[in-house]
Design a protein around this motif. Structure first.
Motif, short mmCIF file in Angstrom:
data_model
loop_
_atom_site.label_atom_id
_atom_site.label_comp_id
_atom_site.label_asym_id
_atom_site.label_seq_id
_atom_site.Cartn_x
_atom_site.Cartn_y
_atom_site.Cartn_z
N SER B 79 -2.05 9.88 41.80
CA SER B 79 -3.14 9.56 40.89
C SER B 79 -2.96 10.29 39.56
N GLU B 80 -2.47 11.54 39.64
CA GLU B 80 -2.23 12.25 38.39
C GLU B 80 -1.14 11.55 37.58
N LEU B 81 -0.06 11.20 38.26
CA LEU B 81 1.04 10.54 37.55
C LEU B 81 0.58 9.25 36.89
N ARG B 82 -0.25 8.52 37.60
CA ARG B 82 -0.77 7.26 37.06
C ARG B 82 -1.56 7.54 35.78
N GLU B 83 -2.38 8.59 35.82
CA GLU B 83 -3.17 8.93 34.64
C GLU B 83 -2.27 9.38 33.49
N LEU B 84 -1.27 10.19 33.82
CA LEU B 84 -0.35 10.65 32.78
C LEU B 84 0.26 9.46 32.04
N PHE B 85 0.67 8.47 32.79
CA PHE B 85 1.29 7.31 32.15
C PHE B 85 0.28 6.49 31.35
N LYS B 86 -0.94 6.46 31.81
CA LYS B 86 -1.95 5.71 31.05
C LYS B 86 -2.17 6.33 29.69
N ILE B 87 -2.32 7.66 29.69
CA ILE B 87 -2.52 8.33 28.41
C ILE B 87 -1.28 8.16 27.54
N ARG B 88 -0.13 8.34 28.18
CA ARG B 88 1.11 8.22 27.42
C ARG B 88 1.20 6.84 26.78
N ALA B 210 6.13 3.17 34.27
CA ALA B 210 5.16 3.84 35.13
C ALA B 210 5.24 3.29 36.55
N GLU B 211 5.39 1.99 36.64
CA GLU B 211 5.41 1.35 37.96
C GLU B 211 6.50 1.93 38.86
N ILE B 212 7.69 2.06 38.26
CA ILE B 212 8.82 2.61 39.03
C ILE B 212 8.50 4.03 39.50
N ALA B 213 7.98 4.82 38.57
CA ALA B 213 7.69 6.21 38.88
C ALA B 213 6.63 6.31 39.98
N ILE B 214 5.59 5.51 39.83
CA ILE B 214 4.48 5.59 40.78
C ILE B 214 4.92 5.15 42.17
N THR B 215 5.73 4.12 42.19
CA THR B 215 6.25 3.65 43.48
C THR B 215 7.03 4.77 44.17
N ALA B 216 7.88 5.43 43.41
CA ALA B 216 8.70 6.50 43.98
C ALA B 216 7.83 7.63 44.53
N VAL B 217 6.84 8.03 43.74
CA VAL B 217 6.02 9.16 44.16
C VAL B 217 5.14 8.78 45.35
N THR B 218 4.72 7.52 45.38
CA THR B 218 3.91 7.07 46.51
C THR B 218 4.71 7.20 47.81
N LYS B 219 5.95 6.75 47.76
CA LYS B 219 6.82 6.90 48.93
C LYS B 219 6.94 8.37 49.31
N TYR B 220 7.23 9.19 48.31
CA TYR B 220 7.42 10.62 48.51
C TYR B 220 6.19 11.24 49.16
N GLU B 221 5.02 10.87 48.60
CA GLU B 221 3.77 11.43 49.14
C GLU B 221 3.56 11.05 50.59
N SER B 222 3.76 9.78 50.91
CA SER B 222 3.54 9.33 52.28
C SER B 222 4.55 10.01 53.20
#
Lengths: 229, 229
Positions: B79-88, B210-222
């Motif tokens: 969720s943080e990463l998603r927000e970071l990309f939104k602001i960016r 952002a999509e690529i990054a978020i996908t990667a981190v989602t996998k990592y988190e799970s």
DNA sequence: TTAAGTATTATTGTATACAATTATACGTTA
DNA sequence: TAACGTATAATTGTATACAATAATACTTAA
């Protein structure tokens, strides 16, 4: 966090809030030199926690460092103010979209209360109260949105804008009326869950208030400029 | 300012860049406790300048403070990463509009060089090089725009994103190819001075990555989650 | 009188010492 | 053994002392 936050336990936090307030209220005017020893004595703390507070203010942009390492209260300029509002506009857009998605009925009630107070006061001469309810409206949105980073940046931007407002009192004329009534419109669109529209209306709302501010500061600048020539 | 900046004269700046690098490179992993004394000894400086550096990193969000006042390396989340990309995304939009207005022919040449290098390397396996030229493209825009505050916030966001990239290597697949070719398109639109279009294309460009990054981190988190249960 | 150079002072940067707080280890009691 | 309380250690917060640097004042020579 413009409003004084008085559960400060540490000297560092005390210094941070105190110095920030001095700067925002204009008691430490732009470009005034900051001497650590003197400020520390004034606040009755040592330099160590004061330095930490000053660094934070430096990072937030209310204090700036000269080439020689000495600190001064940050200067102000029309171009900076314009940029502050641009960023604010973008972030308020992001915020209101998230808030719209997440808002409960209870949240909408709180916003409605603000809007009603604004409408009630509208036309009266209680411009400061109107301003407060306007701020409250935005603060509620910040909380609903739950976007930590955006809110942090926004609060910082708003501190800066508040300083401008104090140093150069913005016009308090009827030109603000349509801006205040924007809140009404924004709430309506939030209820309709029209995400695109709510973002663009919010962005326009912010840029309208930016115009008033920028006009005021432009006048101010042309008045006092040539000081450093 | 992710790239090491080695004209540091002060211990404070040295500590700031050094610790930031340790965190971004993942050598100090998320949620690792930070003990001032130990870190100071490691860096061979005293606690005073180290503390000032840590506070700055705290404010930038790479270090966070537990309720008891102790510091740790900031944790990461989708969720943080998603927000970071939104602001960016919003800020890159503002930046590219200003850059488009202000760009000289020389500026456009520099951007063209980046684009050509990206096109040249496109299809090769030198993904890191491609990434570097992509970053360079954006950095040039930052400088052209001359928007101090926006750039400051953006560089901070990019530091965070870089940390995610290190901790959770993003996919380096053909999916990035269309994203890289966006630079080409953005430059073209800049030349046409179409301000609305350049902003929206830039915003989409960022959100695609952002999509690529978020996908990667989602996998990592799970993968690693449930650790703290 | 001005300019350059030097001494003096003011100010910031860093280290260290100590105080306050929080965490840990240990023993005592139920 | 578990829970509590206390002593001990670890860690952070603050003050202070000193070192490094920059600004200022002063002196002297032309």
């Amino acid at each position: 966090m413009t409003s004084p936050n008085y559960q400060q336990k540490s000297a560092k936090d005390y210094a941070y809030f105190e110095v920030k307030e001095l700067i925002i209220k204009g008691e430490l005017p732009p470009e005034e030199a900051i001497i650590e020893e003197k400020l520390a004595t004034l606040l009755e703390i040592s330099r160590t926690p004061l330095r930490e507070a000053l660094q934070r203010l430096e990072w937030e942009g209310l204090v700036s460092r000269r080439k020689n390492g000495r600190l001064e209260v940050a200067s102000i300029s029309t171009s900076e103010l314009r940029e502050l509002f641009k960023i604010r506009s973008a972030l308020e857009g992001i915020i209101v979209v998230h808030a719209t998605k997440k808002a409960t009925n209870e949240d909408l009630e709180k916003l409605e209360d603000c809007v009603q107070m604004i409408n009630l006061l509208s036309g009266s001469d209680r411009v400061d109260d109107i301003l407060q309810y306007g701020k409250a409206f935005h603060n509620i949105l910040y909380e609903i949105s739950d976007l930590e980073t955006s809110v942090r940046i926004l609060r910082q931007l708003n501190d800066h804008i508040d300083r401008y407002r104090r140093l150069v009192p913005f016009e308090k004329t009827k030109s603000q009326k349509p801006i205040q009534s924007d809140h009404d419109l924004i709430l309506k669109i939030m209820r309709e869950k029209d995400l695109d529209k709510v973002a663009s209306v919010m962005e326009e709302h912010i840029m309208k208030s930016a115009e008033i501010a920028i006009t005021a500061v432009t006048k101010y600048e042309s008045g006092i400029s040539k000081r450093n020539d």
